[in-house]
Design an enzyme around this catalytic site. Structure first.
Site, PDB file in Angstrom:
ATOM      1  N   PRO A   1       3.643  -0.941  -7.671  1.00  0.00           N
ATOM      2  CA  PRO A   1       4.134  -1.470  -6.396  1.00  0.00           C
ATOM      3  C   PRO A   1       3.731  -2.934  -6.275  1.00  0.00           C
ATOM      4  O   PRO A   1       2.572  -3.274  -6.509  1.00  0.00           O
ATOM      5  CB  PRO A   1       3.395  -0.618  -5.347  1.00  0.00           C
ATOM      6  CG  PRO A   1       2.190  -0.081  -6.049  1.00  0.00           C
ATOM      7  CD  PRO A   1       2.544   0.011  -7.504  1.00  0.00           C
TER       8      PRO A   1
ATOM      9  N   MET B   1       4.367  -6.253  -3.608  1.00  0.00           N
ATOM     10  CA  MET B   1       4.962  -6.812  -2.391  1.00  0.00           C
ATOM     11  C   MET B   1       5.860  -7.983  -2.747  1.00  0.00           C
ATOM     12  O   MET B   1       5.447  -8.844  -3.531  1.00  0.00           O
ATOM     13  CB  MET B   1       3.872  -7.373  -1.452  1.00  0.00           C
ATOM     14  CG  MET B   1       2.969  -6.334  -0.845  1.00  0.00           C
ATOM     15  SD  MET B   1       3.801  -5.312   0.351  1.00  0.00           S
ATOM     16  CE  MET B   1       3.995  -6.456   1.680  1.00  0.00           C
TER      17      MET B   1
ATOM     18  N   GLN C   1       5.089   3.692  -1.516  1.00  0.00           N
ATOM     19  CA  GLN C   1       3.673   3.398  -1.288  1.00  0.00           C
ATOM     20  C   GLN C   1       3.434   3.054   0.179  1.00  0.00           C
ATOM     21  O   GLN C   1       4.083   2.174   0.745  1.00  0.00           O
ATOM     22  CB  GLN C   1       3.160   2.240  -2.150  1.00  0.00           C
ATOM     23  CG  GLN C   1       1.633   2.167  -1.985  1.00  0.00           C
ATOM     24  CD  GLN C   1       0.980   0.983  -2.649  1.00  0.00           C
ATOM     25  OE1 GLN C   1       1.340  -0.161  -2.399  1.00  0.00           O
ATOM     26  NE2 GLN C   1       0.017   1.253  -3.505  1.00  0.00           N
TER      27      GLN C   1
ATOM     28  N   CYS D   1      -5.357  -2.777  -2.303  1.00  0.00           N
ATOM     29  CA  CYS D   1      -4.997  -4.133  -1.904  1.00  0.00           C
ATOM     30  C   CYS D   1      -6.175  -4.823  -1.219  1.00  0.00           C
ATOM     31  O   CYS D   1      -6.741  -4.283  -0.268  1.00  0.00           O
ATOM     32  CB  CYS D   1      -3.792  -4.083  -0.974  1.00  0.00           C
ATOM     33  SG  CYS D   1      -3.330  -5.716  -0.408  1.00  0.00           S
TER      34      CYS D   1
ATOM     35  N   LYS E   1      -3.679   5.132  -5.141  1.00  0.00           N
ATOM     36  CA  LYS E   1      -3.864   4.005  -6.073  1.00  0.00           C
ATOM     37  C   LYS E   1      -5.069   3.218  -5.586  1.00  0.00           C
ATOM     38  O   LYS E   1      -5.125   2.823  -4.418  1.00  0.00           O
ATOM     39  CB  LYS E   1      -2.617   3.129  -6.085  1.00  0.00           C
ATOM     40  CG  LYS E   1      -2.734   1.892  -6.986  1.00  0.00           C
ATOM     41  CD  LYS E   1      -1.360   1.219  -7.124  1.00  0.00           C
ATOM     42  CE  LYS E   1      -1.406  -0.014  -8.024  1.00  0.00           C
ATOM     43  NZ  LYS E   1      -1.872  -1.219  -7.336  1.00  0.00           N
TER      44      LYS E   1
ATOM     45  N   ASN F   1      -4.095   1.184 -14.845  1.00  0.00           N
ATOM     46  CA  ASN F   1      -3.350  -0.017 -14.434  1.00  0.00           C
ATOM     47  C   ASN F   1      -4.227  -1.257 -14.583  1.00  0.00           C
ATOM     48  O   ASN F   1      -5.437  -1.188 -14.409  1.00  0.00           O
ATOM     49  CB  ASN F   1      -2.897   0.141 -12.965  1.00  0.00           C
ATOM     50  CG  ASN F   1      -2.364  -1.154 -12.358  1.00  0.00           C
ATOM     51  OD1 ASN F   1      -2.920  -1.678 -11.392  1.00  0.00           O
ATOM     52  ND2 ASN F   1      -1.304  -1.686 -12.922  1.00  0.00           N
TER      53      ASN F   1
ATOM     54  N   GLY G   1      -3.489  -5.495 -16.294  1.00  0.00           N
ATOM     55  CA  GLY G   1      -3.511  -6.352 -17.479  1.00  0.00           C
ATOM     56  C   GLY G   1      -2.755  -5.825 -18.678  1.00  0.00           C
ATOM     57  O   GLY G   1      -2.877  -6.384 -19.768  1.00  0.00           O
TER      58      GLY G   1
ATOM     59  N   GLY H   1       2.493  -3.830 -13.931  1.00  0.00           N
ATOM     60  CA  GLY H   1       2.974  -4.635 -12.811  1.00  0.00           C
ATOM     61  C   GLY H   1       3.633  -5.919 -13.269  1.00  0.00           C
ATOM     62  O   GLY H   1       4.827  -5.959 -13.576  1.00  0.00           O
TER      63      GLY H   1
END
Ligand code: FMN
Length: 338
Positions: A24, A26, A77, A107, A146, A218, A220, A240
């Protein structure tokens, strides 16, 4: 331990396959990016941008929950920490047909911390457990979390295990772990994706200590061989930034991660397949740029990549005929890459 914890709650909807997912993000993984990404990989699990409970409950529902059927399998999400509000949102997500509801506990932005959203919730495992339980009680869509491997001041492995153990006892069986801590003061969200070091070994240890849980790695990951090698330690990978900047990476995902060797469209075919979608958007009063801004990396590494990027990021703003520009560019790229 709660005896129900190891059974996946009242989940009756099938779990999506999470061997490879796109994170996810933004402003990046909006419905237009997802439609585009889906043309390149049929199987990768896609995530929406984070949507707060406030936006879902009080905002424009079509804007925050709407998607095209083609984007599936698709996870929503959510950002929030009020169990009742999250439960209401999860029920709406189920009604909208999402394949999964994911809670954001990763986040680090100040803006969301003030509202008790995101990584700051790692300091409140019992509350996250209550949130998960409330969501599961109102919907049968799989609920996942997450999170990071820690936050400053709470970065020991024991605290990470306490978090995962508590949330698991509340009923969560799938965790996506961004393998770095979040530093909640002094770093921007961008810096928080770059400065705290990646520690894949912590996520591997988590999988060894919680073998019954699905653990997705998750952070890198940019190379498909490295990602595949990670599958000997974890159950799946989430990618990502690389999937955004270099979307063609997704073209090998179906065969490598899902054993699905269906014929793959070429980049030119993907461009052509986007044409009717763009036209519908433009005819409905939208701007072509809203869609094509997500396509800038399509030709990365090939001749003409810079021209493609420039036309869609600069020239596009100087034309009254964006679709004509698109058609011309399609022809030019076809001539360059065949
Ligand atoms: C522009 C941008 C926006 C992001 N927005 C979100 C978000 O809404 N929710 C979330 O959980 N993570 C968000 N992230 C973090 C990513 O999901 C992911 O955890 C992070 O980028 C590390 O993965 P990567 O190294 O493969 O990019 C965002 C990342 C970027 C670059």
């Amino acid at each position: 331990m709660n005896p129900q914890a190891s059974s996946p709650n009242n989940t009756s909807r099938p779990e999506p396959n999470r061997r490879f997912s796109v994170a996810p993000m933004m402003d990046w993984t909006d419905r237009h990016y997802r439609y585009f990404a889906r043309l390149i990989s049929r199987r990768a699990l896609l995530y929406t941008e984070m949507v707060t409970t406030g936006a879902v409950l009080h905002g424009d529902r079509e804007r925050f929950l709407g998607y095209s059927a083609e984007e599936q399998p698709l996870a929503l999400q959510l950002g929030g920490s009020n169990p009742q509000e999250l439960a209401q949102c999860a029920a709406l997500a189920e009604e909208a047909g999402y394949a999964e509801v994911n809670l954001n506990v990763g986040c680090p932005s100040d803006r969301v911390q003030n509202n008790m959203i995101g990584a700051c919730l790692m300091a409140h495992p019992a509350l996250v457990g209550d949130c998960v339980k409330a969501m599961q009680d109102t919907c049968s869509t799989p609920v996942t979390v997450k999170h990071r491997i820690g936050i400053n001041g709470r970065e020991s492995y024991a605290e990470l295990c306490d978090f995962v153990g508590t949330v698991h006892e509340a009923g969560c069986t799938s965790f996506t772990v961004h393998a770095r801590i979040a530093i909640l003061e002094g770093l921007s969200p961008k810096e928080n994706r770059e400065i705290p070091p990646l520690k894949y070994e912590v996520v591997h240890q988590l999988k060894r200590d919680f073998p019954q849980l699905e653990i997705i790695l998750n952070g890198g990951l940019t190379d498909l061989d490295v990602m595949q090698a990670q599958l000997s330690h974890v159950d799946g990978v989430m990618v990502g930034r690389e999937a955004y900047h270099n979307p063609w990476l997704l073209s090998e995902v179906d065969s490598r991660f899902f054993g699905d060797d269906h014929p793959r469209p070429s980049r030119i075919e993907v461009m052509a397949l986007m044409r009717p979608y763009i036209e519908r958007h433009v005819n409905a009063g939208g701007q072509m740029h809203h869609i094509t801004r997500h396509m800038l990396g399509l030709f990365q590494g090939l001749p003409g990549a810079r021209h493609f990027r420039r036309e869609l990021s600069t020239t596009i703003h100087r034309t009254n005929e964006p679709l004509a520009l698109y058609d011309q560019l399609l022809e030019q790229m076809q001539a360059r890459v065949g």
